[in-house]
Write an enzyme that holds these catalytic residues in place. Sequence first.
Site, PDB file in Angstrom:
ATOM      1  N   LYS A   1       0.855  -1.187   0.000  1.00 26.00           N
ATOM      2  CA  LYS A   1       0.000   0.000   0.000  1.00 26.00           C
ATOM      3  C   LYS A   1       0.892   1.239   0.000  1.00 26.00           C
ATOM      4  O   LYS A   1       1.881   1.299   0.747  1.00 26.00           O
ATOM      5  CB  LYS A   1      -0.873  -0.011   1.265  1.00 26.00           C
ATOM      6  CG  LYS A   1      -1.861  -1.172   1.321  1.00 26.00           C
ATOM      7  CD  LYS A   1      -3.023  -0.967   0.363  1.00 26.00           C
ATOM      8  CE  LYS A   1      -4.040  -2.088   0.531  1.00 26.00           C
ATOM      9  NZ  LYS A   1      -5.159  -1.938  -0.409  1.00 26.00           N
TER      10      LYS A   1
ATOM     11  N   ASP B   1      -0.563  -0.290  -4.419  1.00 24.57           N
ATOM     12  CA  ASP B   1      -1.991   0.058  -4.341  1.00 24.57           C
ATOM     13  C   ASP B   1      -2.160   1.341  -3.526  1.00 24.57           C
ATOM     14  O   ASP B   1      -1.796   1.384  -2.355  1.00 24.57           O
ATOM     15  CB  ASP B   1      -2.769  -1.096  -3.692  1.00 24.57           C
ATOM     16  CG  ASP B   1      -4.279  -0.871  -3.688  1.00 24.57           C
ATOM     17  OD1 ASP B   1      -4.745   0.158  -4.219  1.00 24.57           O
ATOM     18  OD2 ASP B   1      -4.999  -1.742  -3.152  1.00 24.57           O
TER      19      ASP B   1
ATOM     20  N   GLU C   1      -2.186   0.519  -8.571  1.00 25.59           N
ATOM     21  CA  GLU C   1      -3.623   0.274  -8.410  1.00 25.59           C
ATOM     22  C   GLU C   1      -4.314   1.503  -7.835  1.00 25.59           C
ATOM     23  O   GLU C   1      -3.871   2.062  -6.832  1.00 25.59           O
ATOM     24  CB  GLU C   1      -3.798  -0.951  -7.483  1.00 25.59           C
ATOM     25  CG  GLU C   1      -5.243  -1.368  -7.257  1.00 25.59           C
ATOM     26  CD  GLU C   1      -5.363  -2.612  -6.366  1.00 25.59           C
ATOM     27  OE1 GLU C   1      -4.373  -3.373  -6.240  1.00 25.59           O
ATOM     28  OE2 GLU C   1      -6.436  -2.816  -5.777  1.00 25.59           O
TER      29      GLU C   1
ATOM     30  N   ASP D   1      -9.513  -0.395  -9.320  1.00 25.92           N
ATOM     31  CA  ASP D   1     -10.188  -1.217  -8.311  1.00 25.92           C
ATOM     32  C   ASP D   1     -11.505  -0.499  -7.967  1.00 25.92           C
ATOM     33  O   ASP D   1     -12.541  -0.744  -8.610  1.00 25.92           O
ATOM     34  CB  ASP D   1      -9.242  -1.376  -7.095  1.00 25.92           C
ATOM     35  CG  ASP D   1      -9.861  -2.099  -5.911  1.00 25.92           C
ATOM     36  OD1 ASP D   1     -11.013  -2.538  -6.013  1.00 25.92           O
ATOM     37  OD2 ASP D   1      -9.190  -2.223  -4.862  1.00 25.92           O
TER      38      ASP D   1
ATOM     39  N   LYS E   1     -13.570  -7.718  -8.327  1.00 19.78           N
ATOM     40  CA  LYS E   1     -14.050  -8.234  -7.037  1.00 19.78           C
ATOM     41  C   LYS E   1     -15.542  -8.479  -7.198  1.00 19.78           C
ATOM     42  O   LYS E   1     -16.277  -7.550  -7.583  1.00 19.78           O
ATOM     43  CB  LYS E   1     -13.817  -7.205  -5.922  1.00 19.78           C
ATOM     44  CG  LYS E   1     -12.355  -6.918  -5.648  1.00 19.78           C
ATOM     45  CD  LYS E   1     -12.182  -5.913  -4.514  1.00 19.78           C
ATOM     46  CE  LYS E   1     -10.708  -5.637  -4.280  1.00 19.78           C
ATOM     47  NZ  LYS E   1     -10.492  -4.578  -3.277  1.00 19.78           N
TER      48      LYS E   1
HETATM   49  O1  LIG Z   1      -5.641  -9.675   0.629  1.00 24.79           O
HETATM   50  C1  LIG Z   1      -6.725  -9.141   0.426  1.00 24.79           C
HETATM   51  O2  LIG Z   1      -7.792  -9.689   0.726  1.00 24.79           O
HETATM   52  C2  LIG Z   1      -6.807  -7.818  -0.265  1.00 24.79           C
HETATM   53  C3  LIG Z   1      -6.187  -6.665   0.399  1.00 24.79           C
HETATM   54  C4  LIG Z   1      -6.595  -5.333  -0.148  1.00 24.79           C
HETATM   55  O3  LIG Z   1      -5.740  -4.712  -0.740  1.00 24.79           O
HETATM   56  C5  LIG Z   1      -7.899  -4.768   0.159  1.00 24.79           C
HETATM   57  C6  LIG Z   1      -8.578  -5.257   1.261  1.00 24.79           C
HETATM   58  C7  LIG Z   1      -9.782  -4.730   1.638  1.00 24.79           C
HETATM   59  C8  LIG Z   1     -10.342  -3.714   0.925  1.00 24.79           C
HETATM   60  C9  LIG Z   1      -9.690  -3.210  -0.195  1.00 24.79           C
HETATM   61  C10 LIG Z   1      -8.472  -3.754  -0.609  1.00 24.79           C
HETATM   62  C11 LIG Z   1      -7.887  -3.216  -1.862  1.00 24.79           C
HETATM   63  O4  LIG Z   1      -7.545  -3.971  -2.781  1.00 24.79           O
HETATM   64  O5  LIG Z   1      -7.808  -2.013  -2.016  1.00 24.79           O
HETATM   65 MG   LIG Z   2      -7.157  -1.938  -4.091  1.00 28.80          MG
END
Ligand SMILES: O=C(O)CCC(=O)c1ccccc1C(=O)O
Ligand SMILES: [Mg+2]
Length: 371
Positions: A163, A188, A213, A238, A262
């Site tokens: 992140k 991300d 991302e 995303d 997702k």
């Molecule tokens: O390992 C995971 O489940 C994803 C981790 C993750 O980046 C995420 C988890 C929760 C909500 C948003 C995100 C995202 O992709 O931004």
């Molecule tokens: Mg993300």
Amino acid sequence: MNIQKVEMFHVSMELVQPFHTHLETVKERPCIILKVTDETGISGWGEVVAFSSPWYTEETVDTAWHMLEDYFIPAIFKKEWLDPRAVLDTLDSWKRNPMAKAGLEIAIWDLFAKRAKQPLAKYIGGVREVVKAGVVVGVDTPERMIHTIQTRVEEGYQRIKVKIEPAKDYKMLMKIKNAFPNVDILADANSAYTLEDIERIKNLDSLGLLMIEQPLAADDLVEHALLQKELTTPVCLDESIVSYQDAKNAIRIGSCKTMSIKIGRVGGLRNAIAIHDLCMENDIPVWCGGMLEMGISRAFNIALATLPNFTLPGDISSSDRYWKKDITFPKVVVKNGEVKVSSNPGIGVEVDEEYVKKISLRTRSFFSKTT
Ligand SMILES: O=C(O)CCC(=O)c1ccccc1C(=O)O
Ligand SMILES: [Mg+2]
């Protein structure tokens, strides 16, 4: 097929490690688990991936509970179902609330696949026996992150996600890239930047990241397109893609070169498959995003990632990365960077119903009027 009974469980579990982004720290993960049972006594399972507060998207566990009990569940008793693809046509008579819709829709997909005695992956046209695993490494000091990345690389993960935010990007990423020049690193941002930061983002181009991302706001496909024109690093969307139409628009104006799909964010498995197909027709490779999910949603992610255009490793990791004890068994394990796809009918995992009941904070059952 008729739905005779729907059970809702609001559960909560503590994550093995707190999950940090610049927006929120998640320690305790709530979820809504759904069980739908047909006239023959077969049950399908779903999971609503909304969080307790609207930090990621606008839905919460409580808004989803409300939509499900007052609108979506009553509506699904009123129909005879011949195809799980029809469920969203009914639920889409109400606006938005994609995660609540998806939780119920996927339970019906599981039920249909079980009735057909087919693994869900096969039922939706999947082509893989194993899917590629990627993992997220939480924000920490660069030294500790490098140590954790080393462990994950040894465990076989094929891609590492970190992140980022303006206060923590280039220097941290450079240290990581120097330590692991041959590892695919994904950054991300969860919308931490604006187009005013364009020079800062362009600076990341020299790092050879696999992708960046969601750098900009969720509702800004246009500015993502302007940014992508200035960057060689692929932009991945995303939060911006919450419908098929969003995916179509993003492709049309060039907002990204890849997408994270997702099931919850796009409002169900039918939409996730349709976005996958659209991206494939347009040479946009996709990957399966994660939501810190419990075992039901994880099983759906694995099945989804067997579709042909899921060529990039997703946020699909071992159950142990998240939970001491998950609600499903057997556990998801990553071996040589891959997860084996179940060959059992439906989602292919058993739900530990006693455990679900034990960790429930509230439950509600609904019955068809005809029973
Ligand atoms: O390992 C995971 O489940 C994803 C981790 C993750 O980046 C995420 C988890 C929760 C909500 C948003 C995100 C995202 O992709 O931004
Ligand atoms: Mg993300």
